[in-house]
Design a protein around this motif. Structure first.
Motif, PDB file in Angstrom:
ATOM      1  N   ILE A 188       3.094  -0.806   9.257  1.00 31.57           N
ATOM      2  CA  ILE A 188       2.828  -1.844   9.875  1.00 31.57           C
ATOM      3  C   ILE A 188       3.905  -2.811   9.084  1.00 31.57           C
ATOM      4  CG2 ILE A 188       1.462  -3.496  10.828  1.00 31.57           C
ATOM      5  CD1 ILE A 188       0.101  -0.767  11.770  1.00 31.57           C
ATOM      6  N   GLY A 189       3.119  -2.797   7.942  1.00 32.32           N
ATOM      7  CA  GLY A 189       3.889  -4.141   6.849  1.00 32.32           C
ATOM      8  C   GLY A 189       5.061  -4.442   6.830  1.00 32.32           C
ATOM      9  N   LEU A 190       5.925  -3.321   6.511  1.00 31.30           N
ATOM     10  CA  LEU A 190       7.550  -3.472   6.330  1.00 31.30           C
ATOM     11  C   LEU A 190       8.123  -3.241   7.631  1.00 31.30           C
ATOM     12  CD1 LEU A 190      10.089  -1.960   5.232  1.00 31.30           C
ATOM     13  CD2 LEU A 190       9.733   0.192   5.701  1.00 31.30           C
TER      14      LEU A 190
ATOM     15  N   GLU B 267       1.395  -0.962  -0.172  1.00 35.17           N
ATOM     16  CA  GLU B 267       0.094  -0.084   0.405  1.00 35.17           C
ATOM     17  C   GLU B 267       1.078   1.596   0.325  1.00 35.17           C
ATOM     18  OE1 GLU B 267      -2.748   0.097   3.246  1.00 35.17           O
ATOM     19  OE2 GLU B 267      -3.592  -2.115   1.948  1.00 35.17           O
ATOM     20  N   SER B 268       1.838   0.592   0.519  1.00 37.63           N
ATOM     21  CA  SER B 268       2.827   2.629   0.989  1.00 37.63           C
ATOM     22  C   SER B 268       4.072   2.207  -0.145  1.00 37.63           C
ATOM     23  CB  SER B 268       3.230   2.433   2.233  1.00 37.63           C
ATOM     24  OG  SER B 268       2.599   2.672   2.607  1.00 37.63           O
ATOM     25  N   PHE B 269       4.888   1.336  -0.685  1.00 39.02           N
ATOM     26  CA  PHE B 269       5.681   1.378  -1.494  1.00 39.02           C
ATOM     27  C   PHE B 269       5.800   0.148  -2.586  1.00 39.02           C
ATOM     28  CE2 PHE B 269       6.965   1.322   3.864  1.00 39.02           C
ATOM     29  CZ  PHE B 269       7.549   2.342   3.543  1.00 39.02           C
TER      30      PHE B 269
ATOM     31  N   LEU C  37      10.444  -2.416  -1.611  1.00 33.80           N
ATOM     32  CA  LEU C  37       9.437  -2.994  -0.378  1.00 33.80           C
ATOM     33  C   LEU C  37      10.668  -4.595  -0.053  1.00 33.80           C
ATOM     34  CD1 LEU C  37       7.382  -2.966   1.830  1.00 33.80           C
ATOM     35  CD2 LEU C  37       6.395  -5.289  -0.112  1.00 33.80           C
ATOM     36  N   VAL C  38      11.256  -4.641  -1.371  1.00 35.64           N
ATOM     37  CA  VAL C  38      11.692  -5.809  -0.539  1.00 35.64           C
ATOM     38  C   VAL C  38      13.345  -5.187  -0.674  1.00 35.64           C
ATOM     39  CG1 VAL C  38      13.394  -8.399  -2.341  1.00 35.64           C
ATOM     40  CG2 VAL C  38      10.280  -7.500  -2.922  1.00 35.64           C
TER      41      VAL C  38
ATOM     42  N   THR D  29       1.369   5.262   4.570  1.00 30.98           N
ATOM     43  CA  THR D  29       0.120   4.895   5.480  1.00 30.98           C
ATOM     44  C   THR D  29       0.704   3.890   6.481  1.00 30.98           C
ATOM     45  OG1 THR D  29      -0.196   2.777   4.472  1.00 30.98           O
ATOM     46  CG2 THR D  29      -1.641   4.671   3.470  1.00 30.98           C
ATOM     47  N   ALA D  30      -0.654   3.944   7.874  1.00 29.76           N
ATOM     48  CA  ALA D  30      -0.243   2.814   8.760  1.00 29.76           C
ATOM     49  C   ALA D  30       0.034   1.226   8.455  1.00 29.76           C
ATOM     50  CB  ALA D  30      -1.241   3.565   9.900  1.00 29.76           C
TER      51      ALA D  30
END
Length: 324
Positions: free
Chosen positions: A228-230, A46-48, A53-54, A223-224
């Motif tokens: 959190i996911g990262l 959602e953010s990256f 992200l990886v 985003t939150a």
């Protein structure tokens, strides 16, 4: 057997059983951490972008690992271990996260989870070839049965058509199984967290370069959920999850530990329902019961193989095995 041997034997058996239970618990905690990876990756996307992200995932995990290694004043591993650490880094730190993240751009979390349910069988096969472990026939029958359940579930959900995402996922299976096998072997000669730590540090330059290149070219929307996911895929799945996973494999053997991952797709389905709102297929409960039965059989059948494999590994390494 002497009187002294008779007195020692029950204690030795009790310690072995306790270690086996502890290994199952540690590997099970690793599976629990891994089961949150796909939902967390979807949140992170959602953010990256996928490449960002990886890269950030590996970079943050490597910084955490480097901090622990520095604080513990851990000596650099022997040169003979760096080849194995490179396999762990390429398979678990880079290959699997990248391929699954690319797959999740077109595949649902639930679909990806059940395809990756083939990982236990793939890992057991790699371990048998790499370490020479020979689980009994009952182990392989139960492992194949569990894999068959996962395959049937996947085919039923996908309509029998393979997508590009599935090809990414099958590639992820191969590289991850190689990384798990090599990491499990190394966890017998150095603490499991050090296996993870040094593998992550090997990827630090690549992760930093990847972040510098990818972030300017992919959209970033903080985003939150994204943060959190990262954080979870970096600290939870990549560092903490791999730490307890490799420590558990050192206790009970790669093949036996790998079969605990038969529960991972089903756990991921639960997290996907609660975290992402994805619909859980009606066939999931039936598959869950069947897979759990297969897990119970593999754990019972694999106990003796895990002990004999550990003894064989000790002889191969010349007795340099240490507690993880």
């Amino acid at each position: 057997m002497t009187a002294q041997d008779s007195a020692i034997a029950p204690t030795t058996i009790a310690v072995g059983r306790h270690a086996g239970r502890g290994g199952v618990l540690l590997a099970g905690l690793g599976v629990l951490a891994f089961s949150l990876t796909f939902p967390s990756t979807v949140w992170g996307l959602e953010s990256f972008g996928p490449w960002s992200l990886v890269a950030l995932r590996s970079l943050v995990a490597a910084l955490i690992a480097g901090g622990f290694l520095l604080a513990g004043r851990v000596p650099v591993p022997d040169r003979r271990h760096w080849g194995g650490l490179a396999v762990v880094a390429g398979g678990v730190v880079v290959g699997f996260p990248l391929l699954t993240t690319l797959a999740l751009q077109t595949s649902t979390t639930s679909h990806a989870a059940v395809v990756v349910g083939l990982l236990p069988l793939t890992t057991a096969l790699f371990a048998s070839l790499r370490t020479g472990s020979r689980p009994p026939r009952a182990f392989w029958i139960a492992a194949l049965a569990g894999a068959a359940v996962v395959i049937a579930f996947t085919v039923q959900q996908s309509g029998g058509v393979l997508s590009r995402g599935d090809l990414y996922l099958f590639g992820a299976l191969l590289v991850c199984a190689a990384g798990y096998t090599e990491g499990g072997r190394l966890a017998g000669v150095m603490p499991g967290w050090q296996v993870v730590g040094w593998a992550l540090l090997l990827c630090l330059p690549l992760a930093a370069a990847g972040a510098v290149v990818a972030l300017p070219f992919e959209p970033v929307r903080i985003t939150a959920h994204g943060v959190i996911g990262l954080v979870w895929v970096a600290a939870g799945s990549t560092f903490l999850g791999l730490y307890v996973w490799y420590r558990g494999m050192a206790e009970i053997g790669v093949a036996r530990a790998s079969q605990l991952q038969l529960a991972q797709p089903l756990l991921t389905l639960v997290w996907s329902f609660f975290a992402l709102g994805e619909e859980v297929p009606a066939a999931a409960p039936v598959a869950a019961v069947a897979v759990l039965v297969c897990i119970a059989v593999t754990q019972r059948a694999g106990r003796g193989a895990g002990r004999s494999g550990a003894r064989a590994a000790d002889r191969t390494r010349g007795g340099d095995r240490v507690r993880p």
